[in-house]
Structure formats: structure tokens, C-alpha cells
Motif scaffolding. Structure first.
Motif, mmCIF file in Angstrom:
data_model
loop_
_atom_site.group_PDB
_atom_site.id
_atom_site.type_symbol
_atom_site.label_atom_id
_atom_site.label_comp_id
_atom_site.label_asym_id
_atom_site.label_seq_id
_atom_site.Cartn_x
_atom_site.Cartn_y
_atom_site.Cartn_z
ATOM 1 N N GLU A 80 0.837 -1.207 0.000
ATOM 2 C CA GLU A 80 0.000 0.000 0.000
ATOM 3 C C GLU A 80 0.868 1.252 0.000
ATOM 4 O O GLU A 80 0.545 2.246 -0.673
ATOM 5 C CB GLU A 80 -0.913 -0.011 1.225
ATOM 6 N N ALA A 81 1.971 1.205 0.767
ATOM 7 C CA ALA A 81 2.880 2.353 0.784
ATOM 8 C C ALA A 81 3.510 2.570 -0.589
ATOM 9 O O ALA A 81 3.604 3.694 -1.087
ATOM 10 C CB ALA A 81 3.964 2.138 1.839
ATOM 11 N N LYS A 82 3.926 1.442 -1.227
ATOM 12 C CA LYS A 82 4.515 1.555 -2.562
ATOM 13 C C LYS A 82 3.485 2.045 -3.575
ATOM 14 O O LYS A 82 3.807 2.825 -4.478
ATOM 15 C CB LYS A 82 5.085 0.205 -2.996
ATOM 16 N N LEU A 83 2.222 1.545 -3.414
ATOM 17 C CA LEU A 83 1.166 1.978 -4.324
ATOM 18 C C LEU A 83 0.895 3.471 -4.166
ATOM 19 O O LEU A 83 0.710 4.184 -5.164
ATOM 20 C CB LEU A 83 -0.105 1.175 -4.042
ATOM 21 N N ALA A 84 0.875 3.935 -2.909
ATOM 22 C CA ALA A 84 0.666 5.372 -2.688
ATOM 23 C C ALA A 84 1.796 6.180 -3.320
ATOM 24 O O ALA A 84 1.566 7.233 -3.934
ATOM 25 C CB ALA A 84 0.575 5.650 -1.187
ATOM 26 N N GLU A 85 3.015 5.653 -3.189
ATOM 27 C CA GLU A 85 4.160 6.342 -3.785
ATOM 28 C C GLU A 85 4.057 6.349 -5.309
ATOM 29 O O GLU A 85 4.337 7.363 -5.962
ATOM 30 C CB GLU A 85 5.444 5.643 -3.342
ATOM 31 N N LEU A 86 3.608 5.189 -5.850
ATOM 32 C CA LEU A 86 3.456 5.094 -7.295
ATOM 33 C C LEU A 86 2.349 6.018 -7.794
ATOM 34 O O LEU A 86 2.500 6.700 -8.823
ATOM 35 C CB LEU A 86 3.143 3.644 -7.677
ATOM 36 N N GLU A 87 1.223 6.048 -7.071
ATOM 37 C CA GLU A 87 0.125 6.940 -7.459
ATOM 38 C C GLU A 87 0.566 8.401 -7.416
ATOM 39 O O GLU A 87 0.181 9.201 -8.273
ATOM 40 C CB GLU A 87 -1.070 6.705 -6.537
ATOM 41 N N LYS A 88 1.378 8.718 -6.417
ATOM 42 C CA LYS A 88 1.884 10.086 -6.327
ATOM 43 C C LYS A 88 2.776 10.411 -7.525
ATOM 44 O O LYS A 88 2.669 11.489 -8.126
ATOM 45 C CB LYS A 88 2.675 10.256 -5.022
ATOM 46 N N ALA A 89 3.638 9.443 -7.889
ATOM 47 C CA ALA A 89 4.523 9.657 -9.034
ATOM 48 C C ALA A 89 3.722 9.793 -10.330
ATOM 49 O O ALA A 89 4.030 10.637 -11.193
ATOM 50 C CB ALA A 89 5.525 8.506 -9.147
ATOM 51 N N LEU A 90 2.664 8.947 -10.467
ATOM 52 C CA LEU A 90 1.814 9.040 -11.659
ATOM 53 C C LEU A 90 1.089 10.384 -11.718
ATOM 54 O O LEU A 90 0.967 10.984 -12.792
ATOM 55 C CB LEU A 90 0.801 7.894 -11.662
ATOM 56 N N ALA A 91 0.606 10.821 -10.544
ATOM 57 C CA ALA A 91 -0.073 12.117 -10.512
ATOM 58 C C ALA A 91 0.891 13.243 -10.886
ATOM 59 O O ALA A 91 0.536 14.167 -11.633
ATOM 60 C CB ALA A 91 -0.656 12.357 -9.121
ATOM 61 N N GLU A 92 2.114 13.147 -10.390
ATOM 62 C CA GLU A 92 3.110 14.162 -10.735
ATOM 63 C C GLU A 92 3.447 14.117 -12.221
ATOM 64 O O GLU A 92 3.617 15.163 -12.865
ATOM 65 C CB GLU A 92 4.374 13.941 -9.897
ATOM 66 N N LYS A 93 3.508 12.890 -12.768
ATOM 67 C CA LYS A 93 3.785 12.750 -14.208
ATOM 68 C C LYS A 93 2.654 13.336 -15.032
ATOM 69 O O LYS A 93 2.893 14.072 -16.007
ATOM 70 C CB LYS A 93 3.999 11.268 -14.548
ATOM 71 N N ASP A 94 1.392 13.017 -14.622
ATOM 72 C CA ASP A 94 0.247 13.569 -15.352
ATOM 73 C C ASP A 94 0.227 15.100 -15.249
ATOM 74 O O ASP A 94 -0.088 15.795 -16.232
ATOM 75 C CB ASP A 94 -1.058 13.002 -14.775
ATOM 76 N N ALA A 95 0.564 15.610 -14.070
ATOM 77 C CA ALA A 95 0.597 17.069 -13.911
ATOM 78 C C ALA A 95 1.669 17.681 -14.801
ATOM 79 O O ALA A 95 1.467 18.742 -15.428
ATOM 80 C CB ALA A 95 0.861 17.423 -12.446
#
Length: 336
Positions: free
Chosen positions: A156-171
Motif C-alpha cells: 500500500e505504501a509503494k502503491l501510494a508512492e506510485l500513485e503520487k509519481a503518476l499524478a506528478e507525471k500527469d501534472a
């Protein structure tokens, strides 16, 4: 004397109260406990009967001793001695028979109760072994659950980190699209389009904006667009640039210098645009030129309008995703 409940039975009762995972196991254990209590009661009854028999025997022995003394005294009495002696002997035989019967009955009762007790003890030992297995399995399951919970928490921690990275990439992609769109606002939508697709920014330029028919030299208006685009991209060092040339399905004129077919035309056009972008300040190592010929159309080549749509150049802007790919690879690695 009444025997206390064995430590083994107390341990079994304690283990049963804390480790049995189901109502069925509790019911079986309660049944076993009831049977054990019944056995203890029967044993206590047999011991009580034995004590009573011993007491009666003691009493009989005391009476026998008294009779023997009396018999010795009466031996000297000729008339009464025979009668008393016979009565005494009869009483003695009766007492002896009673004692033997009591002794045999007591032995039989004790033997039966001992057999029952041994059977209950064996059943209890078997239940204790089963409880031990259940406890071991429960501990094993708890350890597995704890490990799974830890793995889930880590994932879950890795997924949250990945989601954050994806959100930053999309931004970052949306910010890049906004910058490119603002830089190219002066051009017609029919000649130039900027859109986001699959996490990439696509800048599609029509042939009308860039080239004359069959030419690989970019017109001044197209050069202006590419110069403005290069001005945005030269500072975006984390963005890779792919230039794709596309044609319709109309073959090039025979004898066109340096070109055999639409492959050559699309590749040379893409190369020319890539060169102009690097002249505008984009680092060459970030730029890739490729010709797609007529094989990736956006419309059917069944009308002049659709063919014009297919004659285009697409500049694909892709943010570098090295960190994101490393996270994905880390998440896909099986846990040891």
C-alpha cells in the motif's frame, strides 16, 4: 483421600479455553470434561465403599478377637462351651464370608473403574495432542496473517508512492501541453493541434503548414511554428522528442530526386523537422526522427479531405519516466 485434578487436565482445560477456534471443538471438550468428572465421582464412590468394607472388616476383627477371648474363657465351661463355641464358629464363618464378599466386590469395582479411568486418560491424551496441533496451526496461521498484513502495508505504501509519481507525471504532461499550446496559439486549429494521449503530448502539424506537395523543405510558416516549439522544448530537458512523418496512400511521382516511395518521403520530412528543432535549441540526443509512410492513417484515404488529414507530421513529447519505471519494477519484484 480424594485426589486433586491432575496438572495435565488443568493444562488441557486452560488450552481448550484459549485455543479452541470453534464451537464444535468446545462442545467436544465439554463432553470429555463431563465424562472425566463422572469417572472421578465413580472412583470416589468405589473408594468410599472400600473404606466402609475396611471399617467393617476392622470391626469384624475386633469382634472376632473378643469372641476368641470369650471362647477361651468358655472352654472351661462344659455345658455352655460347646454351644457358645459353635455359635462363635458360625459367626466367625459368616464374618469371614462377608469379608471375602466385600473384598471381592471392592476389587471388582476398583478394576472396572480403573479400566474406565485408563480409557478416559487415553482419550484425554489424544485430545491434548489434538489441541497441541490446533494451537500450532493457529500460531502458524497468525504468523502468516501477520506477514501478509505486513506485505499489504508495504505494498500500500509503494502503491501510494506510485500513485503520487503518476499524478506528478500527469501534472507534468498537462503543464507541458499548456506551455506548448500557449506557444502555438497563433496557428490555425486546422494546421496544428496539441493533445494528450496515453500520457504523452502530441503536436500534430498538417502538410499544408509545413511542406509543399512532394517536398521535404519546411515552408517559412512551418519554420516559425517549429522555432516556437523548440523554444519551449529546449528548457524541458526531461522530455524526449519523437518526430514521425506520415503520408497518404498516393505514391510519389516517379523520378523524384532521392526518394523511391512514401517511406523515403516520410523519413526525410521527419529528419528535416528534427534538424530544425535541434537548430532551435533542443538537444540532439533527445530527438528521434522516424518515417511511418502511409501505414498509420488517422482517416480512410477515400477522399481529398481525409488524405489531407493523413499527410501530417506528429511530434510526440514524452516525459522521462526512469524513476517511475524503477518503482514499477520494484513493485513487480516478488517478495522473498
Amino acid at each position: 483421600m480424594k485426589k486433586s485434578t491432575s496438572p495435565l487436565l488443568l493444562a488441557a482445560l486452560l488450552a481448550a479455553s484459549t485455543a479452541l477456534p470453534s464451537c464444535v471443538a468446545s462442545k467436544k471438550f465439554d463432553d470429555l470434561k463431563a465424562r472425566h468428572e463422572a469417572t472421578e465421582q465413580a472412583r470416589e464412590s468405589a473408594e468410599r465403599q472400600a473404606r466402609e468394607a475396611v471399617a467393617e472388616l476392622k470391626k469384624a476383627n475386633e469382634e472376632l478377637s473378643a469372641l476368641r477371648l470369650e471362647n477361651k474363657r468358655l472352654v472351661n465351661d462344659s455345658a455352655q462351651t460347646g454351644t457358645i463355641l459353635r455359635r462363635t464358629q458360625g459367626l466367625y464363618r459368616e464374618l469371614s464370608d462377608t469379608y471375602d464378599k466385600l473384598l471381592k466386590n471392592n476389587e471388582k469395582v476398583l478394576a472396572n473403574k480403573n479400566a474406565d479411568y485408563q480409557k478416559v486418560a487415553q482419550d484425554l491424551a489424544r485430545r491434548e495432542a489434538e489441541l497441541g496441533d490446533l494451537a500450532n496451526n493457529l500460531n502458524k496461521s497468525r504468523n502468516e496473517i501477520d506477514k501478509l498484513a505486513s506485505d499489504v502495508k508495504s505494498r500500500e505504501a509503494k502503491l501510494a508512492e506510485l500513485e503520487k509519481a503518476l499524478a506528478e507525471k500527469d501534472a507534468a504532461v498537462n503543464a507541458l501541453k499548456a506551455k506548448v499550446s500557449n506557444a502555438l496559439l497563433s496557428f490555425k486549429a486546422s494546421d496544428l493541434q496539441v493533445k494528450v494521449k496515453d500520457g504523452k503530448v502530441y503536436v500534430s502539424l498538417s502538410e499544408q503548414l509545413l511542406f509543399k506537395s512532394g517536398s521535404t523543405k519546411v515552408d517559412p510558416k512551418g519554420q516559425e511554428a517549429l522555432t516556437k516549439l523548440a523554444g519551449v522544448l529546449k528548457d524541458q530537458r526531461d522530455v524526449n522528442v519523437v518526430v514521425e512523418g506520415h503520408t497518404d496512400n498516393v505514391p510519389i511521382l516517379k523520378g523524384t530526386a532521392g526518394m523511391a516511395d512514401n517511406w523515403d518521403l516520410s523519413a526525410l520530412r521527419a529528419t528535416e523537422i528534427a534538424r530544425l528543432l535541434t537548430v532551435g535549441g533542443v538537444q540532439p540526443e533527445r530527438v528521434t526522427a522516424s518515417g511511418r509512410s502511409q501505414y498509420v492513417p488517422v482517416a480512410k484515404n477515400d477522399s481529398p479531405q481525409n488524405k489531407a488529414l493523413n499527410r501530417r507530421t506528429e511530434i510526440i513529447l514524452t516525459p522521462k519516466l526512469d524513476e517511475l519505471f524503477q518503482m514499477l519494477e520494484s513493485n513487480s519484484t516478488p517478495a522473498k
